[in-house]
Motif scaffolding. Sequence first.
Motif, PDB file in Angstrom:
ATOM      1  N   ARG A  51       0.857  -1.191   0.070  1.00 25.89           N
ATOM      2  CA  ARG A  51      -0.066  -0.063   0.047  1.00 25.89           C
ATOM      3  C   ARG A  51       0.882   1.340  -0.075  1.00 25.89           C
ATOM      4  O   ARG A  51       0.739   2.186  -0.722  1.00 25.89           O
ATOM      5  N   ASN A  52       2.024   1.378   0.908  1.00 29.76           N
ATOM      6  CA  ASN A  52       2.572   2.243   1.109  1.00 29.76           C
ATOM      7  C   ASN A  52       3.441   2.605  -0.575  1.00 29.76           C
ATOM      8  O   ASN A  52       3.637   3.615  -0.682  1.00 29.76           O
ATOM      9  N   GLU A  56      -7.738   7.508  -1.356  1.00 31.80           N
ATOM     10  CA  GLU A  56      -8.654   7.132  -0.281  1.00 31.80           C
ATOM     11  C   GLU A  56      -8.819   5.545  -0.109  1.00 31.80           C
ATOM     12  O   GLU A  56      -8.823   4.957   0.769  1.00 31.80           O
ATOM     13  N   ARG A  57      -9.442   5.147  -1.461  1.00 31.82           N
ATOM     14  CA  ARG A  57      -9.876   3.612  -1.498  1.00 31.82           C
ATOM     15  C   ARG A  57      -8.579   2.848  -1.102  1.00 31.82           C
ATOM     16  O   ARG A  57      -8.797   1.793  -0.584  1.00 31.82           O
ATOM     17  N   ILE A  58      -7.339   2.920  -1.860  1.00 31.32           N
ATOM     18  CA  ILE A  58      -6.278   2.079  -1.496  1.00 31.32           C
ATOM     19  C   ILE A  58      -5.939   2.195  -0.094  1.00 31.32           C
ATOM     20  O   ILE A  58      -5.382   1.240   0.427  1.00 31.32           O
ATOM     21  N   GLN A  59      -6.151   3.382   0.600  1.00 31.49           N
ATOM     22  CA  GLN A  59      -5.786   3.427   2.101  1.00 31.49           C
ATOM     23  C   GLN A  59      -6.738   2.411   2.980  1.00 31.49           C
ATOM     24  O   GLN A  59      -6.348   1.991   3.802  1.00 31.49           O
ATOM     25  N   GLN A  67       3.830  15.483 -15.685  1.00 32.98           N
ATOM     26  CA  GLN A  67       2.990  14.404 -15.222  1.00 32.98           C
ATOM     27  C   GLN A  67       1.378  14.879 -14.896  1.00 32.98           C
ATOM     28  O   GLN A  67       0.638  13.916 -14.981  1.00 32.98           O
ATOM     29  N   VAL A  68       1.366  15.913 -14.278  1.00 31.72           N
ATOM     30  CA  VAL A  68       0.051  16.438 -14.079  1.00 31.72           C
ATOM     31  C   VAL A  68      -0.945  16.692 -15.311  1.00 31.72           C
ATOM     32  O   VAL A  68      -1.991  16.077 -15.349  1.00 31.72           O
ATOM     33  N   ALA A  69      -0.065  17.242 -16.236  1.00 26.37           N
ATOM     34  CA  ALA A  69      -0.791  17.205 -17.667  1.00 26.37           C
ATOM     35  C   ALA A  69      -1.416  15.831 -17.952  1.00 26.37           C
ATOM     36  O   ALA A  69      -2.578  15.715 -18.645  1.00 26.37           O
ATOM     37  N   ASP A  70      -0.476  14.774 -18.024  1.00 29.50           N
ATOM     38  CA  ASP A  70      -0.933  13.475 -18.458  1.00 29.50           C
ATOM     39  C   ASP A  70      -1.911  12.962 -17.722  1.00 29.50           C
ATOM     40  O   ASP A  70      -2.856  12.396 -18.061  1.00 29.50           O
ATOM     41  N   LEU A  71      -2.193  13.167 -16.203  1.00 30.80           N
ATOM     42  CA  LEU A  71      -3.259  12.801 -15.442  1.00 30.80           C
ATOM     43  C   LEU A  71      -4.542  13.463 -15.769  1.00 30.80           C
ATOM     44  O   LEU A  71      -5.365  12.796 -16.003  1.00 30.80           O
ATOM     45  N   LEU A  72      -4.128  14.638 -16.106  1.00 29.88           N
ATOM     46  CA  LEU A  72      -5.569  15.375 -16.621  1.00 29.88           C
ATOM     47  C   LEU A  72      -6.110  14.890 -18.000  1.00 29.88           C
ATOM     48  O   LEU A  72      -7.103  14.790 -18.024  1.00 29.88           O
ATOM     49  N   ARG A  99       4.025   5.863  -5.498  1.00 32.91           N
ATOM     50  CA  ARG A  99       4.170   6.031  -6.721  1.00 32.91           C
ATOM     51  C   ARG A  99       2.985   7.033  -7.305  1.00 32.91           C
ATOM     52  O   ARG A  99       3.215   7.568  -7.959  1.00 32.91           O
ATOM     53  N   ILE A 100       1.825   6.953  -6.709  1.00 35.63           N
ATOM     54  CA  ILE A 100       0.753   7.989  -6.917  1.00 35.63           C
ATOM     55  C   ILE A 100       1.483   9.366  -6.905  1.00 35.63           C
ATOM     56  O   ILE A 100       1.285  10.301  -7.601  1.00 35.63           O
ATOM     57  N   VAL A 101       1.808   9.780  -5.420  1.00 30.48           N
ATOM     58  CA  VAL A 101       2.157  10.780  -5.419  1.00 30.48           C
ATOM     59  C   VAL A 101       3.402  11.359  -6.245  1.00 30.48           C
ATOM     60  O   VAL A 101       3.341  12.427  -6.823  1.00 30.48           O
TER      61      VAL A 101
END
Length: 162
Positions: free
Chosen positions: A88-89, A127-130, A104-109, A94-96
Amino acid sequence: HDSYHPMRLVNTLLGGYFGSRLMKNIREDKGYTYGIYSQWQCLQHAGMFVIGADVGNEFVEDTLHQIRLEIQRLREEPVPEDELNVARNYLLGRIVSQQETPFQVADLLKMLLHHGLNTQELALGFERIQQTTTREIQALAQEYLHPDHLRVVIAGDHAPGK
């Protein structure tokens, strides 16, 4: 899909990072390959689950057997909390780390727009992963991972039964 984010964690445990079960078994314990991985290839209306590795001909049959065993183990045995926390960590990190640069932000959007999702999906996924529990991991593995239904593709000199 409601199971998308928790299934990312299932994949991480199975073969989605260097400390995964497939890596420990087939690379570290057996020494059959330098690397083995699993991943979800998600498309807008479909997708597939892939496990890949480069192994010598003499290891193909046992590698396939070990892959099925690891999938079956996820289905039958609850994942220990410490193993789940490490995976999980890793996944949350990786997400962060995939949101550090403007590109990277542009690719996510771009991905969110392509799939018709809003930006809250990123926070929801985190949240769901946590919140995903060992019991949920096992239930998802039972629902989605079926070792007897795998399609096997082998490239090279080895063919099953040779």
